[in-house]
Design an enzyme around this catalytic site. Structure first.
Site, short mmCIF file in Angstrom:
data_model
loop_
_atom_site.label_atom_id
_atom_site.label_comp_id
_atom_site.label_asym_id
_atom_site.label_seq_id
_atom_site.Cartn_x
_atom_site.Cartn_y
_atom_site.Cartn_z
N ARG A 1 -32.11 55.87 123.58
CA ARG A 1 -31.65 54.72 123.23
C ARG A 1 -31.87 54.10 121.72
O ARG A 1 -31.29 53.76 121.03
CB ARG A 1 -32.06 53.59 124.18
CG ARG A 1 -31.24 53.85 125.56
CD ARG A 1 -31.74 52.86 126.80
NE ARG A 1 -30.96 53.01 127.91
CZ ARG A 1 -31.02 52.67 128.81
NH1 ARG A 1 -32.16 51.82 129.20
NH2 ARG A 1 -30.28 52.71 129.98
N HIS B 1 -22.39 55.23 125.42
CA HIS B 1 -23.47 56.26 125.89
C HIS B 1 -24.88 55.71 125.95
O HIS B 1 -25.22 54.79 125.20
CB HIS B 1 -22.99 57.62 125.42
CG HIS B 1 -23.65 57.84 123.94
ND1 HIS B 1 -24.08 59.15 123.35
CD2 HIS B 1 -23.89 56.91 122.99
CE1 HIS B 1 -24.55 58.80 122.03
NE2 HIS B 1 -24.30 57.54 121.91
N GLU B 2 -25.61 56.34 126.85
CA GLU B 2 -27.10 55.97 126.82
C GLU B 2 -27.23 54.64 127.44
O GLU B 2 -28.10 53.82 126.99
CB GLU B 2 -27.80 56.24 125.47
CG GLU B 2 -27.79 57.70 125.17
CD GLU B 2 -28.29 58.67 126.07
OE1 GLU B 2 -28.91 58.55 127.07
OE2 GLU B 2 -27.57 59.84 125.79
N GLY B 3 -26.30 53.97 128.34
CA GLY B 3 -26.42 52.76 128.86
C GLY B 3 -25.15 51.86 128.17
O GLY B 3 -25.67 51.63 126.95
#
Length: 603
Positions: free
Chosen positions: A311, A455-457
């Site tokens: 992140r 992406h990545e949350g």
């Protein structure tokens, strides 16, 4: 951008002071500069020329393998040969023992030159997870080979039917017969299921691909445990290896089901993978061989180690795409003649046209980009500096750094993803019609950056994490730690006549944020508190970036052009951007139910 990086590293974060610590004792300002020089050169010579090719020549599957342009292979090799995959690792592993903050600064050049090339962030994150949670054998066989560039890594979380809802994953992992617990590579399982949105899920850039896969182990009744409690983590190599890390020549039962064709970030193949469908039977049976990492049911604990690292890297990537657009539009604005300045009598058509940077609105767009990009870069590097403090500082400093980093991670990922995307949009606007064509690079920068809010949350998930968990954990200890850090900057700035108004405004903003946080949770009903989590995230992020700018301004001289530019960007952010928090926090404070009460049929 190099001058900005050098200022932030040395004049602001004082990274040279880290060399007084045992882990970094072999380094100096000169060795840090040498790493930055090398990465800047490789990015310029290998990544930048390949960037457009990778965008235009999308990955394709010929039925046997994924085909990528030759320039992508060359860029990837150059990165591996630079040693950056192991940059922060122990010297005994072939690493440089670089501070995390210097490692991230060096990697920023690659993100700016060609963010859609290589996908090395995932390999580093994969290996770092195994170094934290894997057995010594798993570290030696898999992680060490990833640091050396022999193997590349992925993270396999989402599924077609589950997306971000990991509690609903359906991939199964069942013990692989007698003796599975005695496998030297770890408890051995057979995995069956489907994973979606897997970056670098298949390619020929390395000898092997090491998938880290979330799956559920059936309970005694054969059913999958519902929720996240049943999720475990597994190493699933594309090609099976022995306990020395050598390829056995046997293909694991992991099959590429298809490639996703993306708006941007096209150089990295994004895949749908089938595990255990029987296309590549292993030892006479279907089911992909996987080795469990950690204890059963603790898969998310391990995977979040990789996700949190990713992140921060995603935020840095968003910053550098914003920087690429900013630099391109600044160069264009300085060289594009159009229009004439407005004088006392209006415009004089007899006068020659002036570069568009002479127009106030163009300067507004450039100042906005500068404030977003350099503010976001300061945040990313500050978070990386917290990582170094967490691992090498004294006990109290390490504890405070860990808590502060946990608070800032959702912001470090989400704020640049939103506002450096806006910087890319403004870069297109500065170019006018030309910016909307492929003749200029700014349209690709925008397309590439649009992924980072997803992406990545996703943005919404980061907001729920921040307001639903981070600010309430341990009785608000993280929020109080952040407030102390912000107040320390405010106290330092108050005696400065030029910065005092901004220090006072930041103190007010911090108070507003705290009050809104309490008001959101006043009823104790999560549904009410979290209905406006995204406006809360936006306001929180703006307060953090205002803090970054005030702290950076304190370290900036006022005599040089660069220092004056930083002070102007600070002033712009406080006057043009920070006032936005009033509207965002109003709906949070009032627990506005407009979105919550809206019904499906009314749309």
């Amino acid at each position: 951008m190099r001058a900005t990086l050098d200022f932030l590293l040395h004049d602001w974060l004082r990274v040279e002071s880290l060399t007084a610590r045992a882990r970094f004792a072999d380094h100096s300002r000169e060795t840090f500069a040498a790493v930055l020089d090398t990465c800047e050169r490789i990015a310029r010579e290998k990544f930048a020329p390949a960037n457009r090719t990778a965008d235009l020549e999308e990955p394709r599957f010929d039925g046997e393998k994924v085909i990528l342009p030759a320039s992508t292979h060359a860029a990837s090799r150059a990165y591996v040969e630079s040693g950056m995959l192991a940059a922060a690792q122990d010297a005994a592993l072939g690493g440089m023992q670089l501070p995390c903050v210097v490692e991230m600064a060096a990697n920023s050049f690659f993100a700016k030159a060609g963010v859609g090339l290589g996908g090395h962030m995932l390999t580093s994150g994969n290996a770092n997870l195994l170094m934290a949670h894997g057995t010594p054998t798993q570290q030696r066989v898999f992680a060490h080979q990833e640091f050396a560039g022999r193997f590349f890594g992925t993270m396999c979380l989402s599924e077609p039917q589950a997306g971000s809802s990991l509690s609903d994953i359906a991939t199964r992992a069942e013990p692989d017969g007698e003796g599975a617990d005695g496998d030297p590579l770890g408890p051995r399982y057979r995995l069956r299921g489907h994973k979606m949105w897997i970056s670098n899920g298949d390619h020929e850039l390395a000898e092997n691909i090491i998938h880290l896969v979330l799956a559920k182990i059936p309970g005694p009744d054969g059913r999958l445990v519902p929720g996240v409690r049943g999720i475990s983590l597994f190493i699933v190599p594309k090609w099976l290896v022995d306990e020395e890390g050598a390829l056995t020549g046997e293909r694991n039962d992991v099959a590429l089901a298809g490639l996703n064709h993306k708006l941007g970030y096209r150089g990295i193949p994004n895949t749908l993978l089938n595990f255990g469908e029987g296309r590549y039977p292993v030892r006479g049976a279907s089911g992909a061989i996987g080795y469990r990492v950690g204890a059963p049911g603790e898969g998310l604990k391990g995977m979040f180690h990789m996700m949190n690292e990713a992140r921060i890297a995603v935020g840095l990537g968003a910053v550098m795409l914003g920087a690429a657009g900013y630099e391109a539009s600044l160069d264009y604005a300085r060289g594009r003649p159009q229009g004439r300045p407005i004088g006392p009598a209006g415009k004089d058509a007899r006068q020659p046209q002036v570069p568009i940077i002479r127009h106030a609105d163009v300067r507004r767009m450039l100042l906005a980009q500068k404030s977003y990009v350099e503010g976001g870069l300061a945040l990313a590097l500050y978070c990386a500096r917290l990582v170094d403090e967490q691992h090498t500082g004294d006990a109290q400093a390490a504890k405070d750094a860990a808590l502060l980093l946990e608070m800032l991670t959702p912001i470090a990922k989400s704020w640049p993803s939103e506002w450096c995307l806006e910087a890319n949009s403004l870069a297109i606007q500065v170019h006018g019609g030309y910016g909307y064509t492929r003749d200029y690079p700014v349209e690709q920068h925008w397309r590439d950056n649009r992924l980072n809010m997803i992406h990545e949350g996703t943005h919404g998930i980061q907001a729920l994490d921040l307001l639903g968990r981070k600010v309430t954990m341990d009785g608000g200890a993280g929020l109080m730690t952040l407030a102390r850090a912000v107040n320390a900057t405010i106290e330092r700035a108050l005696p400065d006549a030029l910065l005092q108004p901004f220090a006072s405004r930041l103190a007010q903003a911090l108070q507003q944020l705290g009050a809104a946080t309490k008001a959101a949770w006043a009823t104790g009903v999560p549904e009410e508190a979290l209905a406006n989590a995204v406006p809360y995230l936006q306001a929180f992020g703006h307060v953090v970036i205002a803090w970054m700018w005030l702290d950076v301004a304190l370290a900036s001289d006022r005599d040089s052009a660069a220092g004056q530019g930083r002070h102007a960007a600070c002033r712009f952010f406080f006057r043009h951007e920070l006032p936005r928090i009033d509207a965002w926090l109003a709906v949070v404070r009032d627990r506005d139910d407009t979105c919550l009460s809206m019904q499906d049929a009314w749309f």
